[in-house]
Design an enzyme around this catalytic site. Sequence first.
Site, PDB file in Angstrom:
ATOM      1  N   ARG A   1       0.835  -1.216   0.000  1.00 29.35           N
ATOM      2  CA  ARG A   1       0.000   0.000   0.000  1.00 29.35           C
ATOM      3  C   ARG A   1       0.864   1.259   0.000  1.00 29.35           C
ATOM      4  NH1 ARG A   1      -1.940   2.035   4.499  1.00 29.35           N
ATOM      5  NH2 ARG A   1      -2.205   0.018   5.516  1.00 29.35           N
TER       6      ARG A   1
ATOM      7  N   TYR B   1     -18.091  14.094 -14.936  1.00 32.54           N
ATOM      8  CA  TYR B   1     -18.517  12.713 -14.685  1.00 32.54           C
ATOM      9  C   TYR B   1     -19.385  12.637 -13.422  1.00 32.54           C
ATOM     10  CZ  TYR B   1     -18.228   7.878 -13.250  1.00 32.54           C
ATOM     11  OH  TYR B   1     -18.545   6.624 -12.812  1.00 32.54           O
TER      12      TYR B   1
ATOM     13  N   ASP C   1      -8.993  16.328 -15.462  1.00 29.38           N
ATOM     14  CA  ASP C   1      -9.260  14.919 -15.720  1.00 29.38           C
ATOM     15  C   ASP C   1      -9.048  14.697 -17.221  1.00 29.38           C
ATOM     16  OD1 ASP C   1     -10.458  12.482 -16.356  1.00 29.38           O
ATOM     17  OD2 ASP C   1     -11.880  12.621 -14.687  1.00 29.38           O
TER      18      ASP C   1
ATOM     19  N   LYS D   1     -10.075   3.267 -18.684  1.00 25.21           N
ATOM     20  CA  LYS D   1     -10.585   3.566 -20.019  1.00 25.21           C
ATOM     21  C   LYS D   1      -9.501   3.337 -21.080  1.00 25.21           C
ATOM     22  CE  LYS D   1     -14.216   4.439 -17.661  1.00 25.21           C
ATOM     23  NZ  LYS D   1     -14.033   5.236 -16.502  1.00 25.21           N
TER      24      LYS D   1
HETATM   25  C1  3LM Z   1     -18.353   6.459 -17.693  1.00 24.10           C
HETATM   26  N1  3LM Z   1     -16.588   7.040 -16.239  1.00 24.10           N
HETATM   27  O1  3LM Z   1     -18.967   5.602 -18.320  1.00 24.10           O
HETATM   28  P1  3LM Z   1     -13.331   4.845 -12.494  1.00 24.10           P
HETATM   29  N2  3LM Z   1     -13.273  10.469 -14.767  1.00 24.10           N
HETATM   30  C2  3LM Z   1     -13.975  10.322 -15.903  1.00 24.10           C
HETATM   31  C3  3LM Z   1     -14.740   9.185 -16.093  1.00 24.10           C
HETATM   32  O2  3LM Z   1     -15.421   9.064 -17.234  1.00 24.10           O
HETATM   33  C4  3LM Z   1     -14.804   8.203 -15.080  1.00 24.10           C
HETATM   34  C5  3LM Z   1     -14.066   8.398 -13.915  1.00 24.10           C
HETATM   35  C6  3LM Z   1     -13.304   9.549 -13.774  1.00 24.10           C
HETATM   36  C7  3LM Z   1     -17.512   6.101 -16.548  1.00 24.10           C
HETATM   37  C8  3LM Z   1     -17.634   4.965 -15.820  1.00 24.10           C
HETATM   38  S1  3LM Z   1     -20.182   4.975 -14.890  1.00 24.10           S
HETATM   39  C9  3LM Z   1     -20.749   4.035 -13.566  1.00 24.10           C
HETATM   40  C10 3LM Z   1     -18.799   4.124 -15.624  1.00 24.10           C
HETATM   41  C11 3LM Z   1     -13.907  11.379 -16.943  1.00 24.10           C
HETATM   42  C12 3LM Z   1     -15.631   6.970 -15.221  1.00 24.10           C
HETATM   43  C13 3LM Z   1     -14.060   7.380 -12.806  1.00 24.10           C
HETATM   44  O3  3LM Z   1     -13.355   5.031 -11.012  1.00 24.10           O
HETATM   45  O4  3LM Z   1     -12.071   4.176 -12.968  1.00 24.10           O
HETATM   46  O5  3LM Z   1     -14.588   4.229 -12.998  1.00 24.10           O
HETATM   47  O6  3LM Z   1     -13.239   6.320 -13.153  1.00 24.10           O
HETATM   48  O7  3LM Z   1     -18.378   7.679 -18.034  1.00 24.10           O
END
Ligand code: 3LM
Length: 410
Positions: free
Chosen positions: A59, A112, A184, A209
């Site tokens: 960690r 988001y 972001d 992603k």
């Molecule tokens: C989506 N987005 O479908 P994780 N920043 C951005 C994002 O698009 C996302 C995150 C942070 C999507 C996920 S929705 C339930 C599914 C611009 C995620 C957060 O924690 O790795 O999912 O990222 O738009």
Amino acid sequence: MDMKALSFSSRLMHGTDKPCPTTGSLIPPLYQTSTFVFDNMEQGGHRFAGKEEGYIYSRLGNPTLAELEAKMADLEGAEAAVAFSSGMAAVSGVLLHLLKSGDHVVASDGIYGCTFGLLDMLEEKFQVKTTYADLTRLEALEGALRSETRVIYLETPVNPTMNLIDLKAVSKMARQKGIKVVVDNTFATPYLQRPLELGADLVIHSATKYLGGHGDLIAGVAVGGKEEMEAVRLTTLKDVGGMLSPFDAWLLLRGIRTLAVRMDRHVINAKKIARFLEDHPAVHQVLYPGLESHPQHQLAKTQMAAPGGMISFRVAGGRAGARSFLDGVRLCRLTVSLGEVCTLVQHPASMTHSVIPEDARQRMGITEDLIRISVGLEEPEDIIADLTSALDPIGGSGKAPLTDRDSRLA
Ligand code: 3LM
């Protein structure tokens, strides 16, 4: 050959990578361990006291995570990076590090949904207030700033409205006032856009992603200055605890090696699909920075190396039209997330951004007729055939009356 002068695409697999010094293994090994053994008590104490370099517990640091962090820092042109167990762990890790009660955040409209949810929680529990503003207009940013503003938080392209925000201009205004700019960069990736080079202070990724690229992991990364990242590591990573598993870091490194070739194909396909959508009578508006009709098309050309693989569009028939389309696709997968090999479609108003109250969603342009496509790596003609069979039954005239917001952006 000057290995320091390598191009971005070559640095994806050469930059920070070294074959294993003991075995020669081309691909660096996976250190799938929770903890590290000390030679003796003194050594353990010295490591905890920071008097001796070396690993303690995963960690707090792990060689596979260190390799990923070095790679991400190199690609974003940063001094350091910290890996997290998800994009949201990175977002919360950075914001909890930067903010305290009484501080104020200015965030871009249409971020988001879970980031919106986090900012909401920070307000409710810790009195950190957020003002949302249309950061495509500098006057709107200026109007939202307060003496307590500590952070400007933005996405560009914005999820899911695909608006672009001028990183140079926003960073310049923030710097004059001593405010940190957090970007972001999930939609663009460092292959297409490097916010730190344009003046931003920190970059965040949902590495789930495009960086991972294959839909098989959840991960996040924060990138920035050495001191800042060390502070994040020792506080909100170590004590809140959202570390990435070494196996997922290893998979992520594998994904990153092919980022350039994948992104090139995502962009080729997205350009074709955006043009197809523009010509389809069931589509009222296509939001893609690569189209001349996009309000920040010129900015896309200077700020991004290419317009990316994400497209949003407004379909005829409102929510019913959106349902008919989403229930009609066969090849495209009806799912949230993005940046994967398959084409993914979803309905932001009822899915990724449903947590945002309806009036705020409307104001931000996340309307019931809005569909988001993450264009995949299939043969574009196959994607177009699927979109055609899902859109044709909707009919429509192709033109929608302009809303106030559209006319202002036009
Ligand atoms: C989506 N987005 O479908 P994780 N920043 C951005 C994002 O698009 C996302 C995150 C942070 C999507 C996920 S929705 C339930 C599914 C611009 C995620 C957060 O924690 O790795 O999912 O990222 O738009």
